[in-house]
Design a protein around this motif. Structure first.
Motif, PDB file in Angstrom:
ATOM      1  N   ILE A   1      -3.886   3.700  -3.964  1.00  0.00           N
ATOM      2  CA  ILE A   1      -4.934   4.021  -4.402  1.00  0.00           C
ATOM      3  C   ILE A   1      -5.295   4.708  -5.750  1.00  0.00           C
ATOM      4  O   ILE A   1      -5.809   4.076  -6.790  1.00  0.00           O
ATOM      5  CB  ILE A   1      -5.858   4.664  -3.640  1.00  0.00           C
TER       6      ILE A   1
ATOM      7  N   ASN B   1      -7.296   2.901  12.158  1.00  0.00           N
ATOM      8  CA  ASN B   1      -6.781   3.506  11.461  1.00  0.00           C
ATOM      9  C   ASN B   1      -7.443   3.470  10.308  1.00  0.00           C
ATOM     10  O   ASN B   1      -7.910   3.723   9.422  1.00  0.00           O
ATOM     11  CB  ASN B   1      -5.977   2.278  11.353  1.00  0.00           C
ATOM     12  N   GLY B   2      -9.063   3.047  10.914  1.00  0.00           N
ATOM     13  CA  GLY B   2      -9.672   3.380   9.629  1.00  0.00           C
ATOM     14  C   GLY B   2     -11.801   4.627  10.477  1.00  0.00           C
ATOM     15  O   GLY B   2     -11.179   4.806   9.436  1.00  0.00           O
TER      16      GLY B   2
ATOM     17  N   PRO C   1     -12.142   7.674   0.214  1.00  0.00           N
ATOM     18  CA  PRO C   1     -11.347   7.870   0.523  1.00  0.00           C
ATOM     19  C   PRO C   1     -11.768   7.855  -1.070  1.00  0.00           C
ATOM     20  O   PRO C   1     -10.607   8.161  -2.212  1.00  0.00           O
ATOM     21  CB  PRO C   1     -11.028   6.259  -0.205  1.00  0.00           C
TER      22      PRO C   1
ATOM     23  N   LEU D   1      -6.101  -0.620  -0.011  1.00  0.00           N
ATOM     24  CA  LEU D   1      -6.579  -1.791   1.270  1.00  0.00           C
ATOM     25  C   LEU D   1      -7.117  -1.188   2.345  1.00  0.00           C
ATOM     26  O   LEU D   1      -7.277  -0.520   2.987  1.00  0.00           O
ATOM     27  CB  LEU D   1      -4.446  -1.306   2.167  1.00  0.00           C
TER      28      LEU D   1
ATOM     29  N   PHE E   1       0.188  -0.815   0.284  1.00  0.00           N
ATOM     30  CA  PHE E   1       0.140   0.217   0.508  1.00  0.00           C
ATOM     31  C   PHE E   1       0.871   1.403  -0.280  1.00  0.00           C
ATOM     32  O   PHE E   1       0.125   2.571   0.326  1.00  0.00           O
ATOM     33  CB  PHE E   1      -0.583   0.124   0.984  1.00  0.00           C
TER      34      PHE E   1
ATOM     35  N   PRO F   1      -0.279   5.742  -0.194  1.00  0.00           N
ATOM     36  CA  PRO F   1      -1.165   5.482  -0.348  1.00  0.00           C
ATOM     37  C   PRO F   1      -1.218   5.952  -1.069  1.00  0.00           C
ATOM     38  O   PRO F   1      -2.892   5.225  -2.152  1.00  0.00           O
ATOM     39  CB  PRO F   1      -1.918   5.985   1.311  1.00  0.00           C
ATOM     40  N   GLU F   2      -2.034   7.484  -1.071  1.00  0.00           N
ATOM     41  CA  GLU F   2      -2.535   8.260  -2.658  1.00  0.00           C
ATOM     42  C   GLU F   2      -2.229   7.355  -3.801  1.00  0.00           C
ATOM     43  O   GLU F   2      -3.073   6.685  -4.425  1.00  0.00           O
ATOM     44  CB  GLU F   2      -2.257   9.596  -1.962  1.00  0.00           C
TER      45      GLU F   2
ATOM     46  N   ARG G   1     -16.155   0.335   2.481  1.00  0.00           N
ATOM     47  CA  ARG G   1     -15.572   1.488   2.055  1.00  0.00           C
ATOM     48  C   ARG G   1     -15.349   1.322   0.879  1.00  0.00           C
ATOM     49  O   ARG G   1     -14.804   1.831  -0.013  1.00  0.00           O
ATOM     50  CB  ARG G   1     -14.668   2.440   2.885  1.00  0.00           C
ATOM     51  N   TRP G   2     -14.362   0.026   0.975  1.00  0.00           N
ATOM     52  CA  TRP G   2     -13.159  -0.331  -0.114  1.00  0.00           C
ATOM     53  C   TRP G   2     -13.254  -0.755  -1.328  1.00  0.00           C
ATOM     54  O   TRP G   2     -13.103  -1.332  -2.008  1.00  0.00           O
ATOM     55  CB  TRP G   2     -11.747  -0.976   0.721  1.00  0.00           C
TER      56      TRP G   2
ATOM     57  N   ILE H   1       3.530   2.121   2.111  1.00  0.00           N
ATOM     58  CA  ILE H   1       3.565   3.155   3.295  1.00  0.00           C
ATOM     59  C   ILE H   1       4.942   2.960   3.367  1.00  0.00           C
ATOM     60  O   ILE H   1       5.701   3.721   4.785  1.00  0.00           O
ATOM     61  CB  ILE H   1       3.098   2.679   4.439  1.00  0.00           C
TER      62      ILE H   1
END
Lengths: 357, 510
Positions: B333, B347-348, B362, B339, B307, B329-330, B415-416, B309
């Motif tokens: 995506i 984290n979420g 996102p 992720l 991802f 991460p940007e 979300r993902w 990071i």
């Protein structure tokens, strides 16, 4: 008065869950509208007990007294939204006051150059604040506190600590040739006709425009949403692919630019670079932004609340002044309002949230 | 010696503890005999930490009792537990040391609180005592150095030395080697060997098989708040202990492994760190790969690398044939790699937002033409995901905090899944989720998997068996096994998870 009729903030007004009983419902209504009711009550009270409180001129006077504070407060609201804080706004405003005077009186430049220089200075200070916080990892309060001291000192150096006015003697011994141009003074002193002749001063118009713009930005755009997300859970927002650092720096730049606008308007009203002006700006605008938490039960920084918070203080002080309350009680009154608003926000909203589970 | 052992015996009988509706401990019976090292194993959420907190007086038990040297022991506060002789070294190092003070003050800190301690500090005496403690531990250090200047490992040893200085009857060590190098860990083990000889009862909590092989006299496995296995006959049954800890009750979910598509993600000789052995892995379209392994096996590092990071130490990663090196991460995506991170609370979740706002985070660009948010479009997407995953809520405008853990996790997964992607990575998607939500999430992941490659990181083997077409086992930061999920040999997987087969490939701690 567009601020009063504006639709309420979209994040906070939604239908109450049906499972709430009467008590909870009342509590919820109280948290949401209590502060606005209090404001309305104050207006009615002062209108009935004093002569001349109710009226367009008086209302404009209130707006004028809070316009500059309100603009600064809207800036600090943006930094509060991303979970930060900006203590340097007051000194950015006074720096802009001195800078505009210096540019026009000593450097003999036009009003346009003076305004531009101030805006660039505000953006630059905000950018540096942002870098200190984001890149150097200095805690926000400390970084902006340091910047505040730095600017308070810096603005005194060019004139060796003296105020700037047309015809002043410069440190070198010669006399300053420049003056505050009329175009610049217009910013602080012109009044637009609105129903009555010469009614609304330019700073009030600027305050209203800035208020609407910040509200639109925070509530209606993607960028505002992401800034709220950063303030609520920075890690999660970063993991959702947001460039958190860029938004944080942007928030401090908005704050810096708005503070410099406040300083420009102050300079235009005073017509001189007064070294002693603007001492109360920081505390008053922070108070307005914090009082704003209580408006509509938002329990978070929001533009509408900030504007109402600034007006609330203005109305209270205007009313008390007309009831012949002595000037030295003003800070006490502001403090009391702030404490009540914070209780509203934190104690009551926390109880509501606790009961919601 | 026998008498000594008996004196320090700690017995835990029928301990229960619940936090709200969540029953964390469901009747724990555990003996910690003196002069032996009892290793406690358990996956995340098994209740180990809660048990430790009850022993050291942070929490009080709802039911059951504890005996210490045949006397009833009811710890009311951490200070009381220490006074009674139950000393704990916590996992989080900074709980054990004060960075701004020097080593001697840290070592003698408890002495400063002791009754009879004078008003003024006697520096010389303090240092003398500190040097004595350090030397008994074989711990060569300048006692005047500020702790802030020391490394993580040295801080950990100071925390342990402090615990030793209290002459404990029962010593509890919670993952003490997680930040120690092999040499430092060995020093700790020698110290524990000495301590065992003096008759102290030691409870040692760890996931690391190499540590456990080195020092365990007994192994107790915990799972879902219960003791699931006690192993004390030599030679110890390490694989049995892992099995008891992870559980392998065969799942009711039948997996039909579908025909897999073309390769999407290709890892070629990737090294997660300088010490890690290189690994290679190919994940295909229409395939769900579960990557399993114990804590510290490198799962989180791999997810971070995928991802953007973190960057891998070496090796290449390709996505659909092109080199894939996300910088953030940007970036990931944008390339089509999503992720869903583990630990949703930190984290979420965005606690101030409602369900729809949490889901759209996102992909706000999709919902904001010219940057202006379109609430209707956000809510429609949220509604679709709510229906697909079966989120129990009144509407998409419910505050996220009003949902149960399982439903919050569904929102995070939703979300993902709201947007199409090339590779979906889910890190511990079943963390803190009840069985029904787990089935809902697993079913949705499998049902939508045809157009993308999917990787799921899970610590629990059941969960891997329930969701994956292929199970990949990680240990010591590399891949040690791969299994098609139609006829898996659980024993092989368990052996690989516990590091038994990797012992030859990667150097063991000695």
């Amino acid at each position: 008065m567009t601020t009063d009729t504006r639709p309420s903030d979209s994040g906070t007004t939604r239908p109450l869950p049906p499972s709430m009983d009467r008590g909870q419902m009342l509590m919820s209504l109280g948290i949401r509208y209590g502060f606005l009711c209090l404001l309305l009550g104050l207006i009615v009270f002062f209108s009935l007990t004093t002569n001349g409180f109710a009226g367009a001129r008086s209302a404009v006077f209130v707006f004028q007294s809070v316009a500059i504070t309100g603009i600064l407060a809207l800036g600090v609201t943006c930094t509060l939204v991303v979970g930060g804080f900006d203590l340097s706004i007051g000194s950015v405003a006074t720096s802009a006051l001195m800078l505009s005077a210096y540019v026009m009186v000593v450097m003999e430049q036009s009003a346009f150059v003076a305004v531009l220089a101030c805006l660039v200075m505000g953006a630059l200070v905000g950018f540096i604040n942002g870098l200190l916080i984001v890149k150097m990892r200095v805690p926000d309060l400390l970084a902006t506190l340091g910047m505040m001291f730095l600017l308070i000192g810096l603005q005194r150096i060019p004139t060796e600590g003296r105020s700037i006015s047309a015809g002043m003697t410069l440190p070198g011994g010669e006399t300053a040739e420049g003056t505050f141009s009329n175009a610049f003074l217009w910013l602080g002193r012109h009044r637009f006709d609105f129903v009555l002749e010469d009614l609304i001063p330019v700073p009030v118009v600027v305050f209203l425009i800035v208020g609407v713009l910040v509200w639109v930005f925070l509530e209606l755009t993607r960028h505002g949403r992401l800034m709220y997300a950063i303030g609520s859970n920075e890690r999660a927002t970063a993991l959702a692919g947001t460039n958190v650092n860029r938004y944080k720096i942007a928030a401090y730049m908005i704050s810096g630019v708005l503070a410099s606008i406040g300083g420009i308007l102050l300079a235009a009203r005073l017509g001189r670079g007064d070294i002693a002006s603007g001492n109360n700006l920081l505390l008053d605008s922070v108070a307005a932004a914090l009082i704003g938490f209580a408006v509509l039960g938002a329990a978070k920084p929001n533009a509408f609340g900030t504007a109402i918070g600034a007006l609330f203080v203005g109305i209270l002080l205007q009313g008390l002044t007309m009831m012949n309350a002595p000037y030295y009680t003003q800070d006490f009154v502001k403090g009391a309002v702030l404490v009540v608003a914070l209780v509203f926000t934190f104690a009551l909203s926390a109880r509501k949230r606790g009961g919601g589970h | 010696m026998a008498e000594l052992k008996h004196r320090n015996q700690c017995r835990i009988v029928g301990i229960e503890k619940a936090f709200g509706p969540n029953r964390v401990l469901r009747g724990i019976d555990l003996a910690i005999p003196g002069g032996q090292i009892t290793v406690l194993m358990g996956a995340n959420g098994a209740g180990k930490s809660t048990l430790v907190k009850i022993l050291c007086g942070v929490h009080t038990a709802d039911a059951g009792h504890i005996e210490l040297s045949d006397e009833p022991f009811v710890p009311t506060s951490p200070a009381h537990a220490i006074e009674a002789g139950v000393v704990t070294v916590h996992q989080s190092i900074n709980d054990g040391v004060i960075p701004d003070l020097d080593v001697s003050s840290n070592l003698m800190l408890d002495g400063l609180n002791a009754p009879g301690a004078g008003f003024f500090i006697r520096e010389a005496g303090l240092r003398k005592n500190a040097r004595r403690i350090a030397s008994t531990m074989g711990f060569d250090i300048d006692v005047r150095a500020p702790v802030a200047d020391l490394g993580v490992a040295e801080r950990q040893l100071i925390a342990i030395a402090r615990a030793m200085a209290k002459e404990p009857k029962v010593l509890i060590l919670d993952e003490p080697t997680s930040s120690l190098s092999a040499a430092e860990a060995e020093r700790l083990f020698r110290l524990l060997d000495n301590l065992r000889e003096t008759g102290v009862a030691i409870l040692y909590i760890s996931h690391r098989m190499s540590d456990i092989r080195r020092i365990a006299d007994r192994i107790v496995s915990m799972r879902d708040g219960q003791i699931t296995g006690t192993f004390e006959d030599a030679p110890l049954d390490y694989e049995g202990a892992v099995t008891a800890m992870l559980g392998h009750a065969m799942t009711q979910v039948d997996i039909n492994v579908p025909e897999r598509g073309e390769p999407v993600l290709v890892l070629d000789q990737v090294q997660l760190s300088a010490q890690a052995a290189p690994m290679s892995l190919t994940v295909h379209r229409n395939e769900v790969v579960a990557i399993t392994g114990l804590l510290g096996s490198g799962k989180t590092q791999l997810a971070s690398v995928l991802f953007g990071i973190a960057q891998p130490h070496a090796g290449t990663i390709k996505l659909d044939g092109e080199t894939y090196q996300p910088a953030s991460p940007e970036d990931a995506i944008r390339t089509g790699v999503f992720l869903c991170p583990k630990d949703r609370a930190s984290n979420g979740l965005v606690p101030d937002f409602d369900i729809a706002q949490n889901m759209s985070l996102p992909f706000l660009k999709r919902h904001s033409p010219l940057s202006f948010l379109n609430g209707g479009s956000e809510r429609r997407t949220a509604k679709r995901m709510i229906d697909q995953l079966g989120v129990v809520c009144q509407s998409s405008e419910d505050e996220i905090g009003t949902l149960s853990g399982g439903n919050q996790q569904k929102v995070m997964v939703g979300r993902w899944m709201a947007e199409a992607c090339r590779l979906l990575v889910l890190d511990e998607p079943f963390q803190g989720v009840d069985i029904r939500a787990r089935r809902d999430i697993g079913r949705t992941i499998r049902a939508t998997a045809s157009k993308r490659a999917t990787i799921v990181f899970v610590a629990e083997l059941d969960e891997a068996l329930e969701i994956a077409d292929r199970i990949v086992v990680m240990s010591e930061e590399t891949i040690v096994g791969e299994h098609r999920n139609d006829d898996v040999d659980l024993n092989t997987i368990l052996a690989q998870v516990s590091g038994a087969t990797s012992a030859s490939a990667s150097p063991d701690r000695h």
